[in-house]
Design an enzyme around this catalytic site. Structure first.
Site, mmCIF file in Angstrom:
data_model
loop_
_atom_site.group_PDB
_atom_site.id
_atom_site.type_symbol
_atom_site.label_atom_id
_atom_site.label_comp_id
_atom_site.label_asym_id
_atom_site.label_seq_id
_atom_site.Cartn_x
_atom_site.Cartn_y
_atom_site.Cartn_z
ATOM 1 N N ARG B 36 1.047 20.416 17.407
ATOM 2 C CA ARG B 36 1.471 19.014 17.111
ATOM 3 C C ARG B 36 1.106 18.623 15.549
ATOM 4 O O ARG B 36 0.157 18.899 15.190
ATOM 5 C CB ARG B 36 0.448 18.001 17.857
ATOM 6 C CG ARG B 36 0.925 17.878 19.290
ATOM 7 C CD ARG B 36 2.173 17.316 19.754
ATOM 8 N NE ARG B 36 2.659 16.976 20.942
ATOM 9 C CZ ARG B 36 3.647 17.831 21.720
ATOM 10 N NH1 ARG B 36 4.533 18.511 20.910
ATOM 11 N NH2 ARG B 36 4.220 17.680 22.876
ATOM 12 N N GLU B 37 2.314 18.285 14.983
ATOM 13 C CA GLU B 37 2.281 17.944 13.511
ATOM 14 C C GLU B 37 1.991 16.627 13.245
ATOM 15 O O GLU B 37 2.677 15.595 13.924
ATOM 16 C CB GLU B 37 3.715 18.393 12.757
ATOM 17 C CG GLU B 37 3.941 19.785 13.074
ATOM 18 C CD GLU B 37 5.442 20.173 12.674
ATOM 19 O OE1 GLU B 37 6.273 19.503 12.001
ATOM 20 O OE2 GLU B 37 5.800 21.286 13.163
ATOM 21 N N ARG B 62 11.895 3.675 -4.144
ATOM 22 C CA ARG B 62 11.034 4.382 -3.002
ATOM 23 C C ARG B 62 11.584 5.983 -3.368
ATOM 24 O O ARG B 62 12.770 6.475 -2.865
ATOM 25 C CB ARG B 62 11.620 4.083 -1.648
ATOM 26 C CG ARG B 62 11.039 2.516 -1.467
ATOM 27 C CD ARG B 62 9.514 2.689 -1.619
ATOM 28 N NE ARG B 62 8.821 1.393 -0.771
ATOM 29 C CZ ARG B 62 7.359 1.344 -0.559
ATOM 30 N NH1 ARG B 62 6.621 2.267 -1.172
ATOM 31 N NH2 ARG B 62 7.066 0.386 0.116
ATOM 32 N N PRO B 112 6.240 7.006 15.481
ATOM 33 C CA PRO B 112 5.314 7.597 16.435
ATOM 34 C C PRO B 112 5.255 9.176 16.416
ATOM 35 O O PRO B 112 4.470 9.458 17.385
ATOM 36 C CB PRO B 112 5.253 6.687 17.632
ATOM 37 C CG PRO B 112 6.377 6.131 17.777
ATOM 38 C CD PRO B 112 7.101 5.847 16.455
ATOM 39 N N GLU B 117 0.065 6.588 11.409
ATOM 40 C CA GLU B 117 0.235 5.083 10.590
ATOM 41 C C GLU B 117 0.284 4.001 11.312
ATOM 42 O O GLU B 117 1.098 3.799 12.188
ATOM 43 C CB GLU B 117 1.100 5.227 9.327
ATOM 44 C CG GLU B 117 1.108 3.915 8.338
ATOM 45 C CD GLU B 117 1.895 3.793 7.523
ATOM 46 O OE1 GLU B 117 3.078 4.705 7.645
ATOM 47 O OE2 GLU B 117 2.112 2.870 6.568
ATOM 48 N N GLU B 136 -0.858 0.659 -11.648
ATOM 49 C CA GLU B 136 -0.302 1.434 -12.686
ATOM 50 C C GLU B 136 0.821 2.079 -12.644
ATOM 51 O O GLU B 136 1.635 1.963 -13.642
ATOM 52 C CB GLU B 136 -1.683 2.490 -13.413
ATOM 53 C CG GLU B 136 -1.409 2.732 -14.811
ATOM 54 C CD GLU B 136 -2.426 3.787 -15.325
ATOM 55 O OE1 GLU B 136 -1.895 4.699 -16.028
ATOM 56 O OE2 GLU B 136 -3.596 3.750 -14.907
#
Lengths: 175, 175
Positions: B36-37, B62, B112, B117, B136
């Protein structure tokens, strides 16, 4: 204001089956060097199927959270695969429901700070019943939930999956 | 149907500034071994601020997508930080607007399949103007957009960020 960052050097730090992770040397808009951590992923395709006012959701265990979730059916793109094909394939494999066609709703960026994954959301049309063929290491159960119940589960925090929330909210907004 | 997977051994394969990556030895519900990663992340807090029918969005580059996005202000939790505090802090730092309080709207799971997160979405109340203090290595510009324009940008695929889509759609659904 110029916001563009540049890649100086790509550094792959992990090459997995699902994700590839980079810690790149990059350059900020003002020319200063910085590091950028990136998770590469082939992309995910998901599919909203609504039948008689009910949404098809799959219950599965999500290892990163160590809990079960309710989500619209979804899966990872095979290399070079059209996400529409992935969406149709995953719906059939996970739930047995076979769409005649899928219509693009959204392409979303789940967490743009570090992931390069795109998640495609489709809506299934012309769906017939078929056979379930989950992947070997995939354990899922599928069921239909009234749209209002799904919205209430979102409100109460019982459904947290981003693509599922967006698909179902947009369904209600279109009304 | 038992869907629970078990951790046999955690294997950290990358420890970055933003993310930690594991490739765990795990066990499927039927007892078979699997890998499982997982991407571990401290969590993200974001904040919807609506002023006179307009939503405050930040434009930023981004790196994972190599493009500029429009998103509600957001940032990573400091270790042990209450996400409500993070949300208020990020709003002030990135845009100069200082909320008297923030109200929890949603906690979402962005992707998921591999990420642990959690992204918290708050709504800002009692906001006063202040000074901008970006990090910064953060280059952002903030501006207000009418809610209808934001919904139209979501529809057209010009806004793809999941938390932003959920925050703004829910605003419209509450009406």
């Amino acid at each position: 204001m110029n916001l563009t960052e540049k890649t100086v050097k790509q550094n792959v730090v992990f090459e997995g089956k699902i994700i590839r992770v980079r810690c790149d040397d990059a350059e900020l808009p003002d020319g200063k060097p910085c590091k950028r951590e990136v998770v590469d992923h082939a992309g995910g395709a998901s599919v909203l199927y609504v039948r008689e006012g009910k949404v098809l959701l799959v219950r599965q265990f999500r290892y990163p959270y160590m809990e079960e979730t309710l989500e619209i059916p979804a899966g990872k793109l095979n290399p070079g695969e059209d996400p529409a094909r992935t969406a149709a394939r995953e719906l059939a494999e996970e739930t047995g429901w076979q769409p005649a066609s899928v219509e693009h709703m959204f392409t979303i960026y789940p967490t743009p700070g570090y992931s390069a994954e795109k998640i495609y959301i489709y809506r299934a049309h012309g769906v017939r019943e078929g056979q379930v063929h989950p992947d070997e290491d995939e354990f899922v159960t599928a069921a239909f939930y009234p749209v209002d119940e799904v919205l209430s589960m979102i409100e109460k925090g019982e459904i947290k999956d981003a693509k599922t929330i967006i698909a179902v909210m947009s369904l209600r907004l279109q009304k």
